[in-house]
Every structure is written in structure tokens, then in C-alpha cells.
Design a protein around this motif. Structure first.
Motif, PDB file in Angstrom:
ATOM      1  N   ILE A 123       0.873  -1.177   0.000  1.00  0.00           N
ATOM      2  CA  ILE A 123       0.000   0.000   0.000  1.00  0.00           C
ATOM      3  C   ILE A 123       0.905   1.221   0.000  1.00  0.00           C
ATOM      4  CG2 ILE A 123      -1.684   1.333   1.340  1.00  0.00           C
ATOM      5  CD1 ILE A 123      -2.821  -1.355   2.297  1.00  0.00           C
ATOM      6  N   VAL A 124       0.586   2.210  -0.853  1.00  0.00           N
ATOM      7  CA  VAL A 124       1.399   3.411  -0.981  1.00  0.00           C
ATOM      8  C   VAL A 124       0.556   4.630  -0.614  1.00  0.00           C
ATOM      9  CG1 VAL A 124       2.694   4.861  -2.595  1.00  0.00           C
ATOM     10  CG2 VAL A 124       2.848   2.376  -2.764  1.00  0.00           C
ATOM     11  N   ALA A 125       1.129   5.515   0.217  1.00  0.00           N
ATOM     12  CA  ALA A 125       0.496   6.774   0.601  1.00  0.00           C
ATOM     13  C   ALA A 125       1.403   7.915   0.162  1.00  0.00           C
ATOM     14  CB  ALA A 125       0.277   6.819   2.115  1.00  0.00           C
ATOM     15  N   THR A 126       0.835   8.943  -0.471  1.00  0.00           N
ATOM     16  CA  THR A 126       1.630  10.100  -0.889  1.00  0.00           C
ATOM     17  C   THR A 126       0.959  11.379  -0.417  1.00  0.00           C
ATOM     18  OG1 THR A 126       0.510  10.178  -3.031  1.00  0.00           O
ATOM     19  CG2 THR A 126       2.590   8.977  -2.945  1.00  0.00           C
ATOM     20  N   GLY A 127       1.770  12.384  -0.155  1.00  0.00           N
ATOM     21  CA  GLY A 127       1.246  13.674   0.283  1.00  0.00           C
ATOM     22  C   GLY A 127       2.368  14.653   0.526  1.00  0.00           C
ATOM     23  N   GLU A 128       2.055  15.695   1.270  1.00  0.00           N
ATOM     24  CA  GLU A 128       3.071  16.705   1.575  1.00  0.00           C
ATOM     25  C   GLU A 128       2.983  17.124   3.031  1.00  0.00           C
ATOM     26  OE1 GLU A 128       0.939  20.530  -0.412  1.00  0.00           O
ATOM     27  OE2 GLU A 128       1.972  19.163  -1.768  1.00  0.00           O
ATOM     28  N   ASP A 129       4.049  17.771   3.491  1.00  0.00           N
ATOM     29  CA  ASP A 129       4.089  18.166   4.896  1.00  0.00           C
ATOM     30  C   ASP A 129       2.986  19.176   5.205  1.00  0.00           C
ATOM     31  OD1 ASP A 129       6.024  20.034   3.379  1.00  0.00           O
ATOM     32  OD2 ASP A 129       5.795  21.075   5.299  1.00  0.00           O
ATOM     33  N   ALA A 130       2.522  19.138   6.460  1.00  0.00           N
ATOM     34  CA  ALA A 130       1.437  20.009   6.908  1.00  0.00           C
ATOM     35  C   ALA A 130       1.596  20.254   8.402  1.00  0.00           C
ATOM     36  CB  ALA A 130       0.094  19.354   6.630  1.00  0.00           C
ATOM     37  N   VAL A 131       0.978  21.319   8.877  1.00  0.00           N
ATOM     38  CA  VAL A 131       0.994  21.619  10.309  1.00  0.00           C
ATOM     39  C   VAL A 131       0.233  20.525  11.050  1.00  0.00           C
ATOM     40  CG1 VAL A 131       0.158  23.214  12.094  1.00  0.00           C
ATOM     41  CG2 VAL A 131       1.174  24.108  10.011  1.00  0.00           C
ATOM     42  N   ASP A 132       0.815  20.037  12.136  1.00  0.00           N
ATOM     43  CA  ASP A 132       0.108  19.112  13.025  1.00  0.00           C
ATOM     44  C   ASP A 132      -0.580  19.986  14.060  1.00  0.00           C
ATOM     45  OD1 ASP A 132      -0.824  17.262  14.811  1.00  0.00           O
ATOM     46  OD2 ASP A 132       0.997  16.044  14.787  1.00  0.00           O
ATOM     47  N   ASP A 133      -1.760  20.477  13.726  1.00  0.00           N
ATOM     48  CA  ASP A 133      -2.424  21.461  14.577  1.00  0.00           C
ATOM     49  C   ASP A 133      -3.010  20.870  15.852  1.00  0.00           C
ATOM     50  OD1 ASP A 133      -4.473  20.111  13.356  1.00  0.00           O
ATOM     51  OD2 ASP A 133      -5.254  21.838  12.284  1.00  0.00           O
ATOM     52  N   PHE A 134      -2.991  19.563  15.983  1.00  0.00           N
ATOM     53  CA  PHE A 134      -3.438  18.954  17.229  1.00  0.00           C
ATOM     54  C   PHE A 134      -2.378  19.137  18.311  1.00  0.00           C
ATOM     55  CE2 PHE A 134      -4.212  15.550  20.251  1.00  0.00           C
ATOM     56  CZ  PHE A 134      -5.587  15.600  20.392  1.00  0.00           C
ATOM     57  N   ILE A 135      -1.112  19.086  17.900  1.00  0.00           N
ATOM     58  CA  ILE A 135       0.002  19.298  18.828  1.00  0.00           C
ATOM     59  C   ILE A 135       0.472  20.737  18.644  1.00  0.00           C
ATOM     60  CG2 ILE A 135       2.338  18.592  19.481  1.00  0.00           C
ATOM     61  CD1 ILE A 135       1.641  15.813  18.351  1.00  0.00           C
ATOM     62  N   ASN A 136       0.005  21.616  19.497  1.00  0.00           N
ATOM     63  CA  ASN A 136       0.327  23.034  19.409  1.00  0.00           C
ATOM     64  C   ASN A 136       1.626  23.299  20.170  1.00  0.00           C
ATOM     65  OD1 ASN A 136       0.521  25.784  19.490  1.00  0.00           O
ATOM     66  ND2 ASN A 136      -1.515  26.123  20.351  1.00  0.00           N
ATOM     67  N   ILE A 137       2.738  23.278  19.462  1.00  0.00           N
ATOM     68  CA  ILE A 137       4.043  23.441  20.096  1.00  0.00           C
ATOM     69  C   ILE A 137       4.163  24.784  20.808  1.00  0.00           C
ATOM     70  CG2 ILE A 137       5.352  24.407  18.167  1.00  0.00           C
ATOM     71  CD1 ILE A 137       6.587  21.496  20.238  1.00  0.00           C
ATOM     72  N   TYR A 138       3.468  25.794  20.271  1.00  0.00           N
ATOM     73  CA  TYR A 138       3.504  27.114  20.913  1.00  0.00           C
ATOM     74  C   TYR A 138       2.742  27.124  22.238  1.00  0.00           C
ATOM     75  CZ  TYR A 138       5.181  28.883  16.438  1.00  0.00           C
ATOM     76  OH  TYR A 138       5.898  29.109  15.313  1.00  0.00           O
ATOM     77  N   GLY A 139       1.788  26.234  22.382  1.00  0.00           N
ATOM     78  CA  GLY A 139       0.963  26.224  23.579  1.00  0.00           C
ATOM     79  C   GLY A 139       1.532  25.411  24.731  1.00  0.00           C
ATOM     80  N   LEU A 140       2.644  24.716  24.513  1.00  0.00           N
ATOM     81  CA  LEU A 140       3.229  23.921  25.586  1.00  0.00           C
ATOM     82  C   LEU A 140       3.771  24.829  26.680  1.00  0.00           C
ATOM     83  CD1 LEU A 140       5.147  21.201  23.556  1.00  0.00           C
ATOM     84  CD2 LEU A 140       2.956  20.990  24.705  1.00  0.00           C
ATOM     85  N   GLY A 141       3.462  24.516  27.913  1.00  0.00           N
ATOM     86  CA  GLY A 141       3.894  25.327  29.040  1.00  0.00           C
ATOM     87  C   GLY A 141       5.410  25.503  29.090  1.00  0.00           C
ATOM     88  N   GLY A 142       5.849  26.729  29.279  1.00  0.00           N
ATOM     89  CA  GLY A 142       7.273  27.015  29.407  1.00  0.00           C
ATOM     90  C   GLY A 142       8.010  27.049  28.077  1.00  0.00           C
TER      91      GLY A 142
END
Length: 177
Positions: A123-142
Motif C-alpha cells: 500500500i502506498v500513501a503520498t502527500g506533503e508536509d502540513a501543520v500538526d495542529d493537534f500538537i500546538n508546540i507554541y501552547g506547551l507550558g514554558g
């Protein structure tokens, strides 16, 4: 006597011959869902997703699309279990994590090889990079935005074209990605 011995040899040879090992790939549909899905406490597979199986393991690759969770896009390995003596899917999901908050939005997933030729199922999957908006790196404490170099900010596209190839060979106890 000679025909009796010949018959015994043919029957003996047939009894020692084990069936050929095979691998299979396809799409989960209403007609095969109950047979091909991977049930269990972490099972996520739905009609429209893709399956891989052989005589050792079975797996589900998620169809393209948006899903709510740490891996927000399809095209990832989401279910995995043993084919014989299954314990039920307990995998969760396996997906790429790029540059502190990016992943891959797989927009095409298809069966490359269904295993009907006796070889590996692919099985082959193709695509491109995208923001993982579920993991908000800016919102992590500290963790402040100022601490991130501009090149590592997840909002910047990496402009990557990504292909993930999932291969399950007959008799293998693992999937090559």
C-alpha cells in the motif's frame, strides 16, 4: 504392489506439503469489513480504510482525510494485531513527526500490489508536509515562540513531497515502511 506404493508416496507427499504463504492488501468495504478489520481496544479502522494481512499479522492503513487526534491526517498505520491468537489492536497510530509540529497530509492512498501474484502486498500513501495542529508546540507550558529559531517554526511549510510505502511479504511478522 507397485501401484500401492506409488499411491502411498503421493498421499504422503501431499500430507507433507503445507499451503503456500500469501499476503493480501485491499480496501475495507461493507462486504469485507468484519473479515478484514483489526478489532481491539485501540481499533480505529473504518470502511474506506486499507488492510494488509498475511498468515502472521494483519494491519489497517487509514484512508486520506482529516481525523481528530495527535496524527490529524490519514495515510498512517492505525491498527495492528497477530493473525493467529490475536490479542486485539493496541497500537494507537504511527505517523511522521517533522520539525517540532509538522506531519504529513497523505492525500492519496492506494493498493500498489494486492499480493495475488504470490508476492508482497503493498500500500502506498503520498502527500506533503502540513501543520500538526493537534500538537500546538507554541501552547506547551514554558515553551516560548522566541525560543524557536525561525527555521523550526511549525507554521513554515517544508515543501516536502512524501511517500510512505507499506510492504507486507508472505510469512513476515513485520511491515516495512
Amino acid at each position: 504392489m507397485k501401484y500401492g506404493l506409488l499411491s502411498l508416496l503421493v498421499v504422503g507427499a501431499a500430507a507433507c506439503h503445507s499451503p503456500a504463504r500469501k499476503a493480501f492488501a485491499g480496501r475495507l468495504g461493507e462486504s469485507n469489513y468484519d473479515k478484514e478489520r483489526v478489532p481491539g481496544p485501540a481499533s480505529q479502522g473504518l470502511i474506506g480504510d486499507f488492510y494488509l494481512r498475511n498468515d502472521v499479522v494483519r494491519a489497517v492503513i487509514q484512508a486520506p482525510g482529516r481525523a481528530m487526534g495527535p496524527c490529524p491526517w490519514g495515510g498512517n498505520l492505525i491498527d495492528l494485531d497477530l493473525a493467529v491468537n490475536p490479542a486485539g489492536d493496541q497500537l494507537g497510530e504511527v505517523s511522521p513527526f517533522l520539525a517540532l509540529g509538522r506531519t504529513v497530509n497523505f492525500t492519496d492512498v492506494h493498493v500498489e500490489k494486492d499480493g495475488s501474484d504470490g508476492g508482497a502486498a503493498v500500500i502506498v500513501a503520498t502527500g506533503e508536509d502540513a501543520v500538526d495542529d493537534f500538537i500546538n508546540i507554541y501552547g506547551l507550558g514554558g515553551f516560548t515562540v522566541a525560543a524557536l529559531s525561525k527555521a523550526l517554526r511549525p507554521t513554515l511549510p517544508l515543501k516536502l513531497q512524501v511517500t510512505a510505502t507499506y510492504t507486507l511479504a508472505p510469512g513476515d511478522s513485520f511491515i516495512r515502511v
